[in-house]
Enzyme design. Structure first.
Site, mmCIF file in Angstrom:
data_model
loop_
_atom_site.group_PDB
_atom_site.id
_atom_site.type_symbol
_atom_site.label_atom_id
_atom_site.label_comp_id
_atom_site.label_asym_id
_atom_site.label_seq_id
_atom_site.Cartn_x
_atom_site.Cartn_y
_atom_site.Cartn_z
ATOM 1 N N ARG A 51 0.811 -1.214 0.000
ATOM 2 C CA ARG A 51 0.000 0.000 0.000
ATOM 3 C C ARG A 51 0.846 1.267 0.000
ATOM 4 O O ARG A 51 0.622 2.177 -0.776
ATOM 5 C CB ARG A 51 -0.891 0.031 1.245
ATOM 6 C CG ARG A 51 -2.305 -0.361 0.996
ATOM 7 C CD ARG A 51 -3.016 -0.434 2.329
ATOM 8 N NE ARG A 51 -2.310 -1.351 3.215
ATOM 9 C CZ ARG A 51 -2.494 -2.654 3.197
ATOM 10 N NH1 ARG A 51 -3.358 -3.184 2.386
ATOM 11 N NH2 ARG A 51 -1.815 -3.447 3.998
ATOM 12 N N THR A 52 1.821 1.315 0.883
ATOM 13 C CA THR A 52 2.617 2.542 0.990
ATOM 14 C C THR A 52 3.379 2.791 -0.314
ATOM 15 O O THR A 52 3.390 3.910 -0.840
ATOM 16 C CB THR A 52 3.591 2.436 2.180
ATOM 17 O OG1 THR A 52 2.853 2.127 3.340
ATOM 18 C CG2 THR A 52 4.344 3.727 2.394
ATOM 19 N N LYS A 80 25.136 -7.405 -1.591
ATOM 20 C CA LYS A 80 26.612 -7.360 -1.685
ATOM 21 C C LYS A 80 27.215 -6.685 -0.461
ATOM 22 O O LYS A 80 28.427 -6.508 -0.387
ATOM 23 C CB LYS A 80 27.013 -6.592 -2.945
ATOM 24 C CG LYS A 80 26.534 -7.259 -4.232
ATOM 25 C CD LYS A 80 26.871 -6.382 -5.436
ATOM 26 C CE LYS A 80 26.236 -6.962 -6.692
ATOM 27 N NZ LYS A 80 26.261 -6.015 -7.809
ATOM 28 N N ARG A 101 11.629 2.988 2.859
ATOM 29 C CA ARG A 101 11.038 2.068 3.835
ATOM 30 C C ARG A 101 12.158 1.129 4.254
ATOM 31 O O ARG A 101 12.846 0.550 3.395
ATOM 32 C CB ARG A 101 9.920 1.278 3.162
ATOM 33 C CG ARG A 101 9.380 0.151 3.985
ATOM 34 C CD ARG A 101 8.428 0.655 5.071
ATOM 35 N NE ARG A 101 7.502 -0.358 5.508
ATOM 36 C CZ ARG A 101 6.214 -0.154 5.703
ATOM 37 N NH1 ARG A 101 5.693 1.034 5.481
ATOM 38 N NH2 ARG A 101 5.446 -1.096 6.134
ATOM 39 N N HIS A 129 6.355 6.667 10.963
ATOM 40 C CA HIS A 129 5.686 6.503 9.678
ATOM 41 C C HIS A 129 4.797 7.736 9.500
ATOM 42 O O HIS A 129 3.565 7.661 9.575
ATOM 43 C CB HIS A 129 4.852 5.207 9.709
ATOM 44 C CG HIS A 129 4.429 4.717 8.366
ATOM 45 N ND1 HIS A 129 4.674 5.396 7.199
ATOM 46 C CD2 HIS A 129 3.744 3.601 7.991
ATOM 47 C CE1 HIS A 129 4.170 4.717 6.183
ATOM 48 N NE2 HIS A 129 3.597 3.630 6.646
#
Lengths: 299, 153
Positions: A51-52, A80, A101, A129
């Site tokens: 959703r975000t 890596k 995120r 958030h």
């Protein structure tokens, strides 16, 4: 214009109100669909969040901009061993803003220290958030004024970052915060202390009927299964606070139910048809709020 | 009754640092903060639970041929806020300073939150704001209240 969007705590009431006003105007079609047509948003999602991510990409597209992403973590330079600081420095050269995120708390703060473009925090671990909180406030404001209301936080209040952030933001308004949480998942004392220092009244409940009757807004959060040692203890708690039509029959008429989603069992699907249910509207509001935020840092 | 003869419990040092008025019982933590262990080379004198007019009991640490830097003084301030630092050169006290907890501690304390980005291999130092509620991590927003010596880097 703001450089970075890291934490809801950095917003004053006038900042929040201005962003919500802007989102409301956008919602009514008052925006330039080419406002960001020469801009690129770097989408760095180190953990999944459909959703975000999609609402940020949709917001960018609606403003005429483009998005680039790094794909899944497994296909990126992270495997890596590249540090987040290096990734951010590199992507700063490709994009005009970065939405991040990350599973680590404080990742967005770190990113802002290494980025040469604005960073928008799309959730960092159990930390902040901010865009979700603005969505929550916007959805409440669509239903009722933000002042003089009773807001209830229900569910995992110990680890639930969205509940903490919403509570911090609500301290800017004249609200009473009510809490109800399973044993062991109560709001951390330092959060309660800070909220009270900010002048908010907090009422702690232990009975869901009384809790429901006291509210204008019920903010439900998911109880995370991984916090429990075994399935039995999880189900004992998870089933203890289920929002049902029968429960809501006792609620105030204007009371709305919000949930940052995804939900599991905490809201009965029969609630979806009731006028109290606003969680899908809340999810839809992700786009105008994120459009307002993108314009704030790149417009 | 005759007074007991005054005897120096620790002999003077020619060059180095004397950390005086350490909270009684914290001398070994002060050494830990300074990275001094049984395998390092410093010439040390330690006195614990020495009678003190000011505080009843105190600890004292003398380190030869080493002058403390600001970061080290910041660390000491966290566990021994009453301490005084005396820089000794050629047996004379050349500088005498109290310790003061700074507003922000950089690279001094490890965040107790295992999920905090400062506990990874990123090129940053931990950063804590000193508040009345405890040490506030400026990365992950956690508060460190208890066992601060146990979290000193």
């Amino acid at each position: 214009m703001r450089q970075h969007i890291i934490s809801i705590k950095e917003f004053e009431k006038k900042d929040i109100d201005a962003l919500l006003d802007r989102a409301e105007a956008i919602d009514q079609g008052d925006y330039d669909p080419k406002a960001l047509e020469d801009k690129i948003l770097g989408v760095l999602f180190f953990e999944p969040s459909t959703r975000t991510r999609m609402s940020f990409e949709a917001a960018m597209a609606r403003l005429g901009g483009a998005s680039i992403d790094m794909g899944g973590v497994e296909a990126s330079s992270v495997v890596k061993g590249e540090t987040l600081a290096d990734t951010i420095r590199v992507v700063s050269g490709y994009a005009d803003a970065i939405v991040l995120r990350h599973p680590r708390e404080g990742a967005a703060q770190l990113a802002s220290e290494f980025a040469s473009v604005p960073v928008l925090n799309a959730g960092d671990g159990a930390g902040q958030h901010p865009s979700q909180t603005l969505i929550d406030l916007y959805t409440i404001r669509q239903a009722m004024p933000l002042e003089g209301i009773d807001v209830g936080l229900l569910g995992d209040l110990r680890y639930g970052r969205t509940a903490h952030s919403l509570a911090y933001a609500l301290t800017q308004y004249d609200v009473t915060i009510h809490t109800l949480a399973p044993e062991g998942l109560e709001m951390p004392p330092n959060v309660v202390e800070e909220l009270r220092e900010r002048g908010v009244e907090i009422v702690v409940h232990d009975e869901i009927g009384e809790f429901t009757r006291a509210l204008d807004v019920m903010y439900v959060t998911r109880i995370q299964r991984e916090r429990f040692p075994d399935s039995a203890s999880y189900y004992a708690v998870a089933s203890s606070y289920r929002v049902t039509p029968e429960l809501l029959a006792e609620a105030r008429e204007r009371m709305i139910v919000l949930h940052p989603l995804p939900r599991v069992d905490e809201i009965d699907p029969r609630v979806d048809a009731l006028p109290h249910a606003k969680y899908f509207q809340q999810a839809r509001n992700g786009v105008p709020i994120r459009m307002a935020l993108l314009l704030e840092v790149m417009g | 009754m005759k007074d007991e003869p005054r005897v120096l419990q620790i002999s003077p040092i020619r060059n180095g640092t004397v950390i005086d008025h350490i909270t009684a019982g914290e001398a070994l933590n002060v050494l830990k903060i300074l990275g001094i262990t049984g395998t390092t080379d410093e010439c040390l004198s330690i006195a614990t639970n020495v009678a003190s007019e000011k505080s009843g009991r105190k600890d004292v640490v003398k380190i030869s041929d080493r002058e403390l830097c600001t970061e080290e003084v910041d660390r000491i301030a966290l566990i021994a806020p009453q301490a005084t630092i005396n820089i000794i050169r050629d047996y004379l006290v050349c500088e005498k300073m109290g310790v003061e907890i700074p507003r922000v501690l950089l690279g001094v304390v490890r965040c107790p939150n295992r999920g905090c980005i400062s506990n990874t291999n990123e090129p940053i130092k931990s950063r804590f704001e000193v508040t009345k509620r405890g040490l506030h991590c400026l990365y992950c927003d956690w508060y460190l209240k208890d066992d601060i010596p146990g979290h000193i880097i």
